[in-house]
Design an enzyme around this catalytic site. Structure first.
Site, PDB file in Angstrom:
ATOM      1  N   TRP A 148       0.816  -1.219   0.000  1.00  9.42           N
ATOM      2  CA  TRP A 148       0.000   0.000   0.000  1.00  9.42           C
ATOM      3  C   TRP A 148       0.850   1.269   0.000  1.00  9.42           C
ATOM      4  O   TRP A 148       0.320   2.342  -0.211  1.00  9.42           O
ATOM      5  CB  TRP A 148      -0.881   0.011   1.271  1.00  9.42           C
ATOM      6  CG  TRP A 148      -0.034  -0.251   2.495  1.00  9.42           C
ATOM      7  CD1 TRP A 148       0.211  -1.469   3.062  1.00  9.42           C
ATOM      8  CD2 TRP A 148       0.739   0.694   3.227  1.00  9.42           C
ATOM      9  NE1 TRP A 148       1.103  -1.343   4.102  1.00  9.42           N
ATOM     10  CE2 TRP A 148       1.436  -0.011   4.233  1.00  9.42           C
ATOM     11  CE3 TRP A 148       0.906   2.074   3.142  1.00  9.42           C
ATOM     12  CZ2 TRP A 148       2.291   0.609   5.138  1.00  9.42           C
ATOM     13  CZ3 TRP A 148       1.759   2.697   4.043  1.00  9.42           C
ATOM     14  CH2 TRP A 148       2.440   1.965   5.026  1.00  9.42           C
ATOM     15  N   ASN A 149       2.150   1.172   0.271  1.00  9.11           N
ATOM     16  CA  ASN A 149       2.880   2.412   0.590  1.00  9.11           C
ATOM     17  C   ASN A 149       3.175   3.265  -0.629  1.00  9.11           C
ATOM     18  O   ASN A 149       3.358   4.465  -0.508  1.00  9.11           O
ATOM     19  CB  ASN A 149       4.158   2.103   1.386  1.00  9.11           C
ATOM     20  CG  ASN A 149       5.173   1.318   0.591  1.00  9.11           C
ATOM     21  OD1 ASN A 149       4.821   0.381  -0.111  1.00  9.11           O
ATOM     22  ND2 ASN A 149       6.433   1.693   0.694  1.00  9.11           N
ATOM     23  N   LYS A 172      -3.322  -8.959  -7.009  1.00  2.54           N
ATOM     24  CA  LYS A 172      -3.993  -8.709  -5.727  1.00  2.54           C
ATOM     25  C   LYS A 172      -3.345  -7.497  -5.061  1.00  2.54           C
ATOM     26  O   LYS A 172      -2.242  -7.574  -4.538  1.00  2.54           O
ATOM     27  CB  LYS A 172      -3.902  -9.903  -4.777  1.00  2.54           C
ATOM     28  CG  LYS A 172      -4.932  -9.737  -3.646  1.00  2.54           C
ATOM     29  CD  LYS A 172      -4.618 -10.472  -2.388  1.00  2.54           C
ATOM     30  CE  LYS A 172      -3.584  -9.797  -1.548  1.00  2.54           C
ATOM     31  NZ  LYS A 172      -3.989  -8.457  -1.026  1.00  2.54           N
ATOM     32  N   PRO A 173      -4.043  -6.357  -5.082  1.00  5.67           N
ATOM     33  CA  PRO A 173      -3.496  -5.183  -4.402  1.00  5.67           C
ATOM     34  C   PRO A 173      -3.642  -5.317  -2.888  1.00  5.67           C
ATOM     35  O   PRO A 173      -4.346  -6.197  -2.390  1.00  5.67           O
ATOM     36  CB  PRO A 173      -4.368  -4.028  -4.912  1.00  5.67           C
ATOM     37  CG  PRO A 173      -5.440  -4.615  -5.762  1.00  5.67           C
ATOM     38  CD  PRO A 173      -5.345  -6.110  -5.717  1.00  5.67           C
ATOM     39  N   GLY A 222       6.515  -6.327  -0.588  1.00  8.80           N
ATOM     40  CA  GLY A 222       5.868  -6.225   0.718  1.00  8.80           C
ATOM     41  C   GLY A 222       6.812  -6.638   1.830  1.00  8.80           C
ATOM     42  O   GLY A 222       8.043  -6.607   1.667  1.00  8.80           O
ATOM     43  N   GLU A 244      10.550  -8.451  -3.430  1.00  7.38           N
ATOM     44  CA  GLU A 244      11.133  -7.149  -3.069  1.00  7.38           C
ATOM     45  C   GLU A 244      10.555  -6.807  -1.711  1.00  7.38           C
ATOM     46  O   GLU A 244       9.401  -6.391  -1.600  1.00  7.38           O
ATOM     47  CB  GLU A 244      10.755  -6.086  -4.112  1.00  7.38           C
ATOM     48  CG  GLU A 244      11.175  -6.435  -5.523  1.00  7.38           C
ATOM     49  CD  GLU A 244      12.679  -6.562  -5.694  1.00  7.38           C
ATOM     50  OE1 GLU A 244      13.420  -5.736  -5.119  1.00  7.38           O
ATOM     51  OE2 GLU A 244      13.126  -7.503  -6.383  1.00  7.38           O
ATOM     52  N   CYS A 278      10.269   1.741   1.384  1.00  4.17           N
ATOM     53  CA  CYS A 278      11.132   0.574   1.630  1.00  4.17           C
ATOM     54  C   CYS A 278      12.570   1.009   1.879  1.00  4.17           C
ATOM     55  O   CYS A 278      13.256   0.431   2.718  1.00  4.17           O
ATOM     56  CB  CYS A 278      11.058  -0.403   0.471  1.00  4.17           C
ATOM     57  SG  CYS A 278      11.409   0.335  -1.132  1.00  4.17           S
ATOM     58  N   GLU A 367      12.698  -3.267  10.756  1.00  3.37           N
ATOM     59  CA  GLU A 367      12.204  -2.157   9.953  1.00  3.37           C
ATOM     60  C   GLU A 367      11.160  -1.406  10.786  1.00  3.37           C
ATOM     61  O   GLU A 367      10.269  -2.020  11.360  1.00  3.37           O
ATOM     62  CB  GLU A 367      11.553  -2.707   8.679  1.00  3.37           C
ATOM     63  CG  GLU A 367      11.061  -1.625   7.740  1.00  3.37           C
ATOM     64  CD  GLU A 367      10.483  -2.210   6.445  1.00  3.37           C
ATOM     65  OE1 GLU A 367       9.633  -3.116   6.528  1.00  3.37           O
ATOM     66  OE2 GLU A 367      10.896  -1.749   5.362  1.00  3.37           O
TER      67      GLU A 367
HETATM   68  P1  NAD Z   1       2.671  -7.072   3.272  1.00  2.00           P
HETATM   69  O1  NAD Z   1       3.638  -8.120   2.849  1.00  2.00           O
HETATM   70  O2  NAD Z   1       1.973  -7.194   4.555  1.00  2.00           O
HETATM   71  O3  NAD Z   1       1.542  -6.917   2.169  1.00  2.00           O
HETATM   72  C1  NAD Z   1       1.873  -6.839   0.794  1.00  2.00           C
HETATM   73  C2  NAD Z   1       0.906  -7.710   0.025  1.00  2.00           C
HETATM   74  O4  NAD Z   1       1.082  -9.076   0.420  1.00  2.00           O
HETATM   75  C3  NAD Z   1      -0.543  -7.356   0.306  1.00  2.00           C
HETATM   76  O5  NAD Z   1      -1.256  -7.412  -0.898  1.00  2.00           O
HETATM   77  C4  NAD Z   1      -0.965  -8.449   1.272  1.00  2.00           C
HETATM   78  O6  NAD Z   1      -2.344  -8.705   1.307  1.00  2.00           O
HETATM   79  C5  NAD Z   1      -0.192  -9.617   0.757  1.00  2.00           C
HETATM   80  N1  NAD Z   1      -0.024 -10.710   1.730  1.00  2.00           N
HETATM   81  C6  NAD Z   1      -0.009 -10.645   3.076  1.00  2.00           C
HETATM   82  N2  NAD Z   1       0.210 -11.869   3.613  1.00  2.00           N
HETATM   83  C7  NAD Z   1       0.331 -12.735   2.573  1.00  2.00           C
HETATM   84  C8  NAD Z   1       0.606 -14.136   2.465  1.00  2.00           C
HETATM   85  N3  NAD Z   1       0.769 -14.892   3.549  1.00  2.00           N
HETATM   86  N4  NAD Z   1       0.715 -14.670   1.245  1.00  2.00           N
HETATM   87  C9  NAD Z   1       0.579 -13.913   0.127  1.00  2.00           C
HETATM   88  N5  NAD Z   1       0.304 -12.579   0.163  1.00  2.00           N
HETATM   89  C10 NAD Z   1       0.189 -11.994   1.371  1.00  2.00           C
HETATM   90  O7  NAD Z   1       3.460  -5.690   3.176  1.00  2.00           O
HETATM   91  P2  NAD Z   1       2.865  -4.228   3.402  1.00  2.00           P
HETATM   92  O8  NAD Z   1       2.733  -3.962   4.830  1.00  2.00           O
HETATM   93  O9  NAD Z   1       1.686  -4.022   2.527  1.00  2.00           O
HETATM   94  O10 NAD Z   1       4.020  -3.334   2.782  1.00  2.00           O
HETATM   95  C11 NAD Z   1       5.053  -2.773   3.516  1.00  2.00           C
HETATM   96  C12 NAD Z   1       6.314  -3.548   3.290  1.00  2.00           C
HETATM   97  O11 NAD Z   1       6.632  -3.539   1.913  1.00  2.00           O
HETATM   98  C13 NAD Z   1       7.504  -2.941   3.990  1.00  2.00           C
HETATM   99  O12 NAD Z   1       8.238  -3.972   4.588  1.00  2.00           O
HETATM  100  C14 NAD Z   1       8.303  -2.309   2.855  1.00  2.00           C
HETATM  101  O13 NAD Z   1       9.680  -2.203   3.120  1.00  2.00           O
HETATM  102  C15 NAD Z   1       8.021  -3.257   1.742  1.00  2.00           C
HETATM  103  N6  NAD Z   1       8.259  -2.651   0.433  1.00  2.00           N
HETATM  104  C16 NAD Z   1       9.364  -3.068  -0.257  1.00  2.00           C
HETATM  105  C17 NAD Z   1       9.662  -2.486  -1.473  1.00  2.00           C
HETATM  106  C18 NAD Z   1      10.898  -2.913  -2.239  1.00  2.00           C
HETATM  107  O14 NAD Z   1      11.027  -2.572  -3.409  1.00  2.00           O
HETATM  108  N7  NAD Z   1      11.816  -3.636  -1.632  1.00  2.00           N
HETATM  109  C19 NAD Z   1       8.826  -1.497  -2.018  1.00  2.00           C
HETATM  110  C20 NAD Z   1       7.689  -1.117  -1.280  1.00  2.00           C
HETATM  111  C21 NAD Z   1       7.423  -1.708  -0.048  1.00  2.00           C
END
Ligand code: NAD
Length: 468
Positions: A148-149, A172-173, A222, A244, A278, A367
């Site tokens: 979402w960020n 899946k967003p 994520g 990522e 991130c 983090e």
């Molecule tokens: P998250 O992993 O909780 O969620 C991201 C996505 O994964 C969502 O769509 C979520 O519903 C899904 N998800 C959650 N649990 C899952 C599972 N067990 N199996 C499959 N999908 C699942 O992350 P977030 O809180 O939305 O995002 C923040 C994180 O993303 C931070 O750690 C940030 O550093 C990272 N991020 C990394 C980058 C990069 O390029 N490295 C870029 C942006 C954000």
């Protein structure tokens, strides 16, 4: 209130899980979006639709796929105003920043629209009577699971690269920005044949169902814990995991640097997007020789940033950030600015500066996805390098120094994907790095993402024997 829908094989419908999530505006807690979650059957149907559409899309000329992506990018550009409003309401990004991040997403779609048709294999030097080549082909069905960020820019990169190389997609967003994702797909999908881009909605369990299904690639941006669960799911199915994930990026401030300028860099790195990037600055190692004026200037910067940033995405994240801050204070850190959540509605958290931090504190080790700048003093550049490298993550790092030899030593020795010297942000376009350790695997950005989205096939074409 907005209500999201899922897209399967060109048909929009309501998610069938019988479970709704509500997203509230983190500025004032007003409801923004109702999200009817997709059921496991919906996910399976979406994967089946993507699979059925795959041969036709793979056989479409690459130039035509590029032209399609250009048209889709124009549609996102035309809808950017409304999309920015939805993003801002769902995750709190100030409106101007939301528009900038959508413009970045449109730019990425256009880059992939141009790069896709010229992405190529190679010919090999084989027997003169034969043809030997390495051809690139789409991998098949790609699951694109996004956070979402920076919801539009991140999704545009993965969707653009997957689609232009001839893959079909189930997207899946994030459940925290569902209407942003839904509106983006509404803008993109009319330009694509039915089934090429499918959308399912929901939280972790829906993502997990998608990651466990019979797709060929799971591309996830994520959190690290999610990335690890996805890697495990992919190990079971044989799908490729492209991850990522999170980071704990260090900022090293060398002796001899102007402490006020270092403070502006540290504040930008730690507080931009309310610390929800991130590659935010997550921990600061300041040389003892300048630590005092640096901390003073950083506290002033934090006060200045207070009116510039939006809230955190929601109270769940705010609680996590605040817990890390309070644990640090209990363990001996000093709060120079901020340090507690204000009363009242929303998920606001002030820019926070912590001094006297140690590496065993969660704010340094993990983090912290919020506007927190934890500072530790070091006696030498070597000490800073060693402590910066000692992390479960390996995303990026920044070094502020006047010494060319220190800059050289830093970029060569730090075990991270991206090293920045004398600027926390602002690298050249097209830069793509391998995240290391808990920060993920594979190229999630840049021209190299096209390689990740394609499989290379070696072909040896020999003439039939004479006399047949
Ligand atoms: P998250 O992993 O909780 O969620 C991201 C996505 O994964 C969502 O769509 C979520 O519903 C899904 N998800 C959650 N649990 C899952 C599972 N067990 N199996 C499959 N999908 C699942 O992350 P977030 O809180 O939305 O995002 C923040 C994180 O993303 C931070 O750690 C940030 O550093 C990272 N991020 C990394 C980058 C990069 O390029 N490295 C870029 C942006 C954000």
């Amino acid at each position: 209130m907005l209500e999201t829908a899922q897209l399967v094989a060109g048909t929009w419908s309501s998610g069938g899980a019988g479970r709704d999530l509500i997203v509230v505006n983190p500025r004032d807690d007003s409801p923004v979006t109702r999200l009817p979650c997709s059921s496991p059957e919906d996910v399976a149907l979406a994967v089946r639709a993507a699979r059925a559409a795959a041969p036709g899309w793979a056989a479409t000329a690459a130039a035509e796929r590029g032209a399609t992506l250009h048209a889709a990018a124009a549609a996102v550009e035309a809808g950017a105003g409304e999309l920015a409003e939805i993003m801002s309401a769902e995750m709190g990004k100030p409106a101007g920043e939301a528009r900038d991040s959508i413009a970045a997403g449109v730019g990425t779609l256009r880059q992939y629209a141009e790069l896709g048709p010229v992405h190529r294999g190679r010919a090999l030097a084989g027997d003169a009577a034969a043809t030997d080549l390495m051809a690139v082909e789409p991998r098949g069905v790609v699951a694109v699971i996004t956070p979402w960020n920076d919801p539009v820019a991140v999704a545009c990169g993965l969707l653009g690269a997957a689609l232009v190389t001839g893959n079909t997609v189930v997207h899946k967003p994030s459940e925290r920005t569902p209407a942003t994702g839904w509106r983006l797909v509404q803008l993109l999908a009319p330009h694509l044949p039915d089934g090429v881009l499918n959308l399912v909605n929901g939280d972790g369990p829906v993502g997990a169902a998608l990651a466990a299904s019979t797709v060929d690639v799971v591309a996830h941006v994520g959190a690290t814990t999610t990335g690890r669960a996805i890697a495990a799911a992919c190990a079971r199915t044989g799908a490729k995991a492209l991850l990522e994930n999170g980071g704990s990026d260090p900022l090293i401030i060398d002796a001899g640097v102007d402490p006020r300028w270092a403070a502006t860099q540290a504040a930008l790195g730690a507080f931009a997007n309310a610390g929800q990037i991130c590659v935010s600055v997550e921990r600061i190692y300041a040389h003892r020789a300048l630590a005092e004026p640096f901390l003073e200037a950083l506290a002033d910067e934090a006060a200045r940033w207070r009116s510039r940033i939006g809230p955190l995405v929601d109270r769940r994240l705010r609680d996590t950030v605040d817990e890390q801050v309070q644990l640090a204070v209990k363990a001996g850190a000093t709060v120079l600015r901020g340090g507690s959540a204000p009363a009242g509605p929303g998920a606001w958290y002030p820019p926070t500066v912590l001094a006297e931090c140690t590496d065993d504190m969660a704010v340094m080790r993990k983090e912290t996805f919020g506007p927190v700048a934890p500072v530790a003093e070091v006696d030498s550049f070597e000490e800073a390098l060693g402590r910066a490298a000692d992390s479960p993550y390996g995303l990026a790092a920044t070094v502020l120094t006047r010494s060319m030899s220190h800059a050289q030593r830093a970029w060569r020795s730090l075990p991270v994907g991206t090293v920045k010297v004398n600027a926390v942000f602002g690298g050249a376009p097209g830069g793509a790095a391998h995240p290391r350790r808990g920060s993920g695997q594979g190229f999630g950005y840049g021209p190299e993402l096209l390689d990740e989205m394609t499989a290379t096939k070696v072909v040896h074409l020999s003439a039939p024997p004479t006399g047949w």
